[in-house]
Scaffold this motif. Structure first.
Motif, PDB file in Angstrom:
ATOM      1  N   THR A  14       2.958  -7.014 -13.863  1.00 21.04           N
ATOM      2  CA  THR A  14       3.690  -7.606 -12.750  1.00 21.04           C
ATOM      3  C   THR A  14       5.141  -7.852 -13.126  1.00 21.04           C
ATOM      4  OG1 THR A  14       1.656  -8.640 -11.975  1.00 21.04           O
ATOM      5  CG2 THR A  14       3.715  -9.537 -11.129  1.00 21.04           C
ATOM      6  N   ALA A  15       5.390  -8.178 -14.390  1.00 23.56           N
ATOM      7  CA  ALA A  15       6.750  -8.463 -14.839  1.00 23.56           C
ATOM      8  C   ALA A  15       7.559  -7.200 -15.073  1.00 23.56           C
ATOM      9  CB  ALA A  15       6.702  -9.294 -16.122  1.00 23.56           C
ATOM     10  N   CYS A  16       6.929  -6.013 -14.939  1.00 25.49           N
ATOM     11  CA  CYS A  16       7.627  -4.754 -15.204  1.00 25.49           C
ATOM     12  C   CYS A  16       8.713  -4.534 -14.157  1.00 25.49           C
ATOM     13  CB  CYS A  16       6.619  -3.614 -15.181  1.00 25.49           C
ATOM     14  SG  CYS A  16       7.329  -1.998 -15.535  1.00 25.49           S
ATOM     15  N   ASN A  17       9.914  -4.216 -14.620  1.00 23.06           N
ATOM     16  CA  ASN A  17      11.045  -3.958 -13.718  1.00 23.06           C
ATOM     17  C   ASN A  17      11.759  -2.715 -14.212  1.00 23.06           C
ATOM     18  OD1 ASN A  17      13.181  -3.979 -11.982  1.00 23.06           O
ATOM     19  ND2 ASN A  17      13.841  -6.070 -12.421  1.00 23.06           N
ATOM     20  N   ARG A 135       8.481  -2.274  -7.336  1.00 24.86           N
ATOM     21  CA  ARG A 135       9.100  -1.569  -6.203  1.00 24.86           C
ATOM     22  C   ARG A 135       9.515  -2.553  -5.108  1.00 24.86           C
ATOM     23  NH1 ARG A 135       8.184   0.940  -1.273  1.00 24.86           N
ATOM     24  NH2 ARG A 135       6.192  -0.152  -1.041  1.00 24.86           N
ATOM     25  N   LEU A 136       8.561  -3.387  -4.692  1.00 25.52           N
ATOM     26  CA  LEU A 136       8.871  -4.346  -3.624  1.00 25.52           C
ATOM     27  C   LEU A 136       9.885  -5.386  -4.081  1.00 25.52           C
ATOM     28  CD1 LEU A 136       5.305  -4.923  -2.123  1.00 25.52           C
ATOM     29  CD2 LEU A 136       7.112  -3.429  -1.260  1.00 25.52           C
ATOM     30  N   ARG A 137       9.761  -5.796  -5.335  1.00 27.63           N
ATOM     31  CA  ARG A 137      10.690  -6.804  -5.844  1.00 27.63           C
ATOM     32  C   ARG A 137      12.127  -6.278  -5.868  1.00 27.63           C
ATOM     33  NH1 ARG A 137       7.923  -7.828  -9.732  1.00 27.63           N
ATOM     34  NH2 ARG A 137       8.935  -6.757 -11.467  1.00 27.63           N
ATOM     35  N   ALA A 292      19.489  -2.200  -7.845  1.00 25.27           N
ATOM     36  CA  ALA A 292      18.090  -2.516  -7.558  1.00 25.27           C
ATOM     37  C   ALA A 292      17.375  -1.347  -6.883  1.00 25.27           C
ATOM     38  CB  ALA A 292      18.015  -3.757  -6.674  1.00 25.27           C
ATOM     39  N   ASN A 293      18.088  -0.580  -6.089  1.00 24.96           N
ATOM     40  CA  ASN A 293      17.477   0.575  -5.423  1.00 24.96           C
ATOM     41  C   ASN A 293      17.022   1.625  -6.427  1.00 24.96           C
ATOM     42  OD1 ASN A 293      17.699  -0.365  -2.798  1.00 24.96           O
ATOM     43  ND2 ASN A 293      19.744   0.494  -2.501  1.00 24.96           N
TER      44      ASN A 293
END
Length: 454
Positions: A14-17, A135-137, A292-293
């Motif tokens: 979940t923390a993956c960005n 993705r949503l974040r 962010a995109n």
């Protein structure tokens, strides 16, 4: 331990960005303002910028600016766009949370004189995406930065509106003064023409002198007509900016009075103040949104996991639905991974190209802001001397014109000398007004260029 392992793995995923780490780019401008003969020395303790209420001291102009900030339609459009951007961010952020719905059903059936009824109630969520790869974040972060950019855009719009309203007001004052000069010159030229005709009638002046006197009369008459038109157009522009007609009582008294109540805006020493200018901050937020995109586009290359789940009860009697009904639950996880087609890699490349374009726009915003401030400072450093020279020029021309009139009436000099000096005085007075207007507009433009308001 086995129970904790899936939980830890879930938290890790979940923390993956996948978005690139953002760092503010180095400003591509010198750290300090230019210096030289065209620039005045700044005080080391001088704080850059002023609020418009400190810039403008004229109460009439303050009233008009207050009205403009409330009634101007272009500003209303900008503020509406801010509200729209905030709503878009809320919509995008809501996608990170499951949409919980409740449903109740009743089926009433009668067969062979027997009733077979059924009742059910469920609560759950459908196709909730588990955002393991951010993705949503990242889409939410992009919407948030777009909202911040729109907020800075509204700041820039307010500053621009204040500057444009003050400039329009100053221009009206200058054109009213030009109209006064043109009328004064017309009146003086008509008296000179009458004198020349009378002298010509008694043989003391030639016909050429009469025609030469007529030229300055017609020139002044033409300028009066043009100035009347220009002043009317200035009022129309001011009405548009204010969002409503401006009454006569609020019109400027004189250009000199306006200058005395308008403060010189300090620029400080460091150019770092540009990083807080609203259009520069707007460009930076757009850069962060583009950043962010990239993360959202990269995340789309990984599996998309969603979950549909519901719990509920069912019964053949409504009265026992929540007491004796049968409890049930469902869970339907799903995962999808793009393999061929879809243009996913192309989307990643596109988002990277957009980020590079946003970076160039951000750097260009800083460079443009630096040039605007530097240009305004260069003009501020020399306009005072030019204004003094123009006033001295007007005084010299007034003396020369008065002396030439005396010598012409005494028969010492020809009328051409008087005509030349009258034209020189007329031109000098118009140039002095233009210089005064430029001084006032320079103070307003420096306020706008530094942009530290609202």
């Amino acid at each position: 331990m086995r129970r904790l392992l899936p939980l830890g793995l879930s938290v890790t995923l979940t923390a993956c960005n996948l978005a690139p780490a953002y760092e503010r780019p180095t400003a591509p401008v010198p750290p300090a303002w230019p210096n030289g003969s065209a620039y005045s020395a700044a005080l080391p303790t001088e704080k850059a910028g002023l609020p418009w209420t400190a810039l403008v001291g004229d109460e009439r102009l303050r009233t008009i600016i207050d009205r403009a900030l409330i009634n101007n339609r272009d500003l209303r459009v900008t503020l509406a766009n801010v509200l729209a951007a905030r709503a878009q961010y809320r919509i995008q952020r809501a996608a990170q949370m499951p949409t919980v719905t409740a449903e109740a059903n009743a089926t009433l059936t009668r067969r062979n004189d027997q009733r077979q009824d059924s009742y059910s109630a469920d609560i759950g969520f459908s196709a909730f995406e588990i955002d393991l790869f951010g993705r949503l974040r990242n889409l939410s972060e992009s919407a948030l930065q777009s909202y911040f950019a729109s907020q800075e855009g509204s700041r820039a719009a307010r500053i621009a509106l204040v500057a444009e309203t003050a400039s329009a007001y100053a221009t009206l004052a200058a054109d009213q003064q030009l109209l006064t000069v043109a009328r004064d010159t017309l009146s003086s030229a008509e008296r000179t023409l009458a004198l020349t005709r009378s002298l010509n009638g008694v043989g003391l002046s030639g016909k050429l002198d009469v025609h030469q006197a007529e030229t300055i009369v017609e020139q002044a008459r033409s300028d009066v007509a043009a100035s009347v038109t220009q002043a009317a157009q200035d009022r129309n522009a001011l009405d548009l900016l204010a969002g409503a007609p401006v009454e006569e009582a609020l019109l400027p008294l004189s250009l000199s009075a306006l200058i005395s109540t308008t403060t010189q805006v300090p620029a400080g020493i460091s150019s770092d103040v540009l990083l807080q200018r609203p259009d520069v901050l707007q460009a930076e937020h757009r850069l962060q949104a583009a950043n962010a995109n990239i993360g959202a586009a990269r995340a789309a290359m990984f599996p998309k996991i969603s979950l549909t789940s519901a719990i509920g009860v069912a019964s053949s009697a409504l009265s026992s639905l929540f007491t004796g009904g049968a409890f049930s639950w469902t869970a339907a996880p799903s995962a999808s991974l793009p393999i061929f087609g879809g243009g996913i890699k192309g989307n990643v490349e596109y988002s990277k190209a957009q980020q590079q374009a946003a970076l160039a726009s951000y750097e260009n915003a800083i460079q443009s802001a630096f040039r605007e401030v530097a240009d305004a400072l260069a003009r501020a450093g020399t306009i005072g001397e030019q204004q003094q020279a123009q006033r001295a020029l007007v005084a010299s021309n007034e003396n020369a014109y008065a002396l030439s009139q005396q010598r012409y009436r005494a028969g010492i000099d020809p009328f051409l000398s008087t005509l030349v000096n009258q034209r020189s005085l007329y031109s000098a007075r118009r140039s002095a007004i233009a210089t005064d207007l430029e001084l006032l507009l320079n103070r307003i433009s420096l306020y706008r260029a530094i942009g530290s308001d609202f």
